[in-house]
Design a protein around this motif. Structure first.
Motif, short mmCIF file in Angstrom:
data_model
loop_
_atom_site.label_atom_id
_atom_site.label_comp_id
_atom_site.label_asym_id
_atom_site.label_seq_id
_atom_site.Cartn_x
_atom_site.Cartn_y
_atom_site.Cartn_z
N ASN A 32 0.83 -1.21 0.00
CA ASN A 32 0.00 0.00 0.00
C ASN A 32 0.86 1.26 0.00
OD1 ASN A 32 -1.93 -1.91 0.25
ND2 ASN A 32 -2.75 -1.21 2.16
N GLN A 33 1.97 1.22 -0.65
CA GLN A 33 2.88 2.34 -0.70
C GLN A 33 2.60 3.18 -1.94
OE1 GLN A 33 5.56 2.47 1.68
NE2 GLN A 33 4.63 0.73 2.69
N GLY A 34 2.21 4.41 -1.75
CA GLY A 34 2.04 5.33 -2.86
C GLY A 34 0.79 5.07 -3.68
N PRO A 35 0.66 5.79 -4.77
CA PRO A 35 -0.53 5.66 -5.61
C PRO A 35 -0.52 4.37 -6.43
CG PRO A 35 1.03 7.15 -6.62
CD PRO A 35 1.60 6.79 -5.27
N SER A 36 -1.68 3.95 -6.86
CA SER A 36 -1.80 2.79 -7.73
C SER A 36 -1.18 3.11 -9.09
CB SER A 36 -3.27 2.42 -7.92
OG SER A 36 -3.85 2.03 -6.71
N LEU A 37 -0.60 2.11 -9.70
CA LEU A 37 -0.05 2.28 -11.04
C LEU A 37 -1.16 2.18 -12.08
CD1 LEU A 37 3.17 0.06 -10.80
CD2 LEU A 37 2.97 2.53 -10.47
N THR A 38 -0.98 2.84 -13.20
CA THR A 38 -1.95 2.73 -14.29
C THR A 38 -1.56 1.62 -15.26
OG1 THR A 38 -0.77 4.42 -15.54
CG2 THR A 38 -2.62 5.15 -14.16
N PRO A 46 -2.62 -2.22 -19.22
CA PRO A 46 -3.30 -1.20 -18.42
C PRO A 46 -4.06 -1.82 -17.25
CG PRO A 46 -4.32 -1.41 -20.58
CD PRO A 46 -3.13 -2.31 -20.57
N ILE A 47 -4.03 -1.15 -16.11
CA ILE A 47 -4.77 -1.59 -14.93
C ILE A 47 -6.07 -0.79 -14.91
CG2 ILE A 47 -4.80 -1.72 -12.41
CD1 ILE A 47 -1.73 -1.89 -12.53
N PRO A 48 -7.24 -1.47 -14.90
CA PRO A 48 -8.52 -0.77 -14.93
C PRO A 48 -8.70 0.17 -13.73
CG PRO A 48 -8.83 -3.12 -15.33
CD PRO A 48 -7.41 -2.93 -14.91
N GLU A 49 -9.40 1.25 -13.97
CA GLU A 49 -9.66 2.26 -12.92
C GLU A 49 -10.36 1.64 -11.71
OE1 GLU A 49 -9.77 5.77 -10.84
OE2 GLU A 49 -8.68 5.37 -12.70
N VAL A 55 -8.20 -1.44 -4.86
CA VAL A 55 -6.97 -1.92 -4.21
C VAL A 55 -5.95 -0.78 -4.19
CG1 VAL A 55 -5.19 -3.71 -4.21
CG2 VAL A 55 -7.45 -4.21 -5.15
N PRO A 56 -5.91 0.00 -3.12
CA PRO A 56 -4.95 1.10 -3.04
C PRO A 56 -3.52 0.60 -3.17
CG PRO A 56 -6.54 1.23 -1.25
CD PRO A 56 -6.74 -0.10 -1.92
N GLY A 57 -2.73 1.27 -3.99
CA GLY A 57 -1.33 0.90 -4.16
C GLY A 57 -1.12 -0.29 -5.07
N VAL A 58 -2.13 -0.65 -5.88
CA VAL A 58 -2.01 -1.82 -6.75
C VAL A 58 -0.89 -1.60 -7.77
CG1 VAL A 58 -3.74 -1.10 -8.46
CG2 VAL A 58 -3.32 -3.51 -8.08
N ARG A 59 -0.14 -2.67 -8.03
CA ARG A 59 1.00 -2.56 -8.94
C ARG A 59 0.92 -3.58 -10.09
NH1 ARG A 59 3.91 0.95 -6.80
NH2 ARG A 59 5.87 0.65 -7.90
N ASP A 63 -4.28 -10.56 -14.05
CA ASP A 63 -3.62 -11.80 -14.48
C ASP A 63 -2.27 -11.97 -13.79
OD1 ASP A 63 -5.73 -12.43 -16.16
OD2 ASP A 63 -4.81 -11.48 -17.91
N CYS A 64 -1.48 -10.93 -13.74
CA CYS A 64 -0.16 -11.02 -13.09
C CYS A 64 -0.31 -11.22 -11.58
CB CYS A 64 0.67 -9.77 -13.38
SG CYS A 64 1.20 -9.67 -15.12
N GLN A 65 -1.32 -10.59 -10.98
CA GLN A 65 -1.55 -10.78 -9.55
C GLN A 65 -1.97 -12.22 -9.26
OE1 GLN A 65 -1.12 -8.31 -6.98
NE2 GLN A 65 -1.04 -10.27 -5.93
N ALA A 66 -2.80 -12.78 -10.13
CA ALA A 66 -3.22 -14.18 -9.95
C ALA A 66 -2.02 -15.11 -10.04
CB ALA A 66 -4.27 -14.55 -11.00
N GLU A 67 -1.13 -14.85 -10.96
CA GLU A 67 0.08 -15.66 -11.09
C GLU A 67 0.98 -15.51 -9.86
OE1 GLU A 67 2.62 -18.41 -12.60
OE2 GLU A 67 0.66 -17.86 -13.40
#
Length: 89
Positions: A32-38, A46-49, A55-59, A63-67
């Motif tokens: 949860n460090q900093g803003p979410s990446l786009t 692209p990461i959907p809005e 998920v604050p701070g999503v990076r 698909d990559c998170q599931a992996e």
């Protein structure tokens, strides 16, 4: 309906507690460090809005998170807090 020693709703309480534990573990793994990446830092998709807001701070993209989650060390998915067996040992 007779249910032995368990009070009414005990099974649902165990299920709810297990889900809450899982959510808490997932939140602890988040960065949860900093803003979410786009853009996903792994695949540059692209990461959907909606995901960025949920998920604050999503990076990572979904698909990559599931992996990444598949490679995490898994804890037992059984909630022993409400188990009669755990209290008898």
């Amino acid at each position: 309906m007779a249910s032995g020693w368990a009070k009414d709703g005990a099974v649902q309480e165990q299920i709810d507690s297990t889900v809450e534990d899982g959510i808490e573990q997932a939140r602890q793994r988040l960065r949860n460090q900093g803003p979410s990446l786009t853009i996903c830092e792994e695949c540059e998709a692209p990461i959907p809005e909606a995901r960025r807001q949920a998920v604050p701070g999503v990076r990572l993209c979904i698909d990559c998170q599931a992996e990444a989650d598949r490679h995490q060390t898994h804890h037992a998915n059984y909630n022993r807090r409400g188990s009669k067996d755990s209290q008898l040992r």
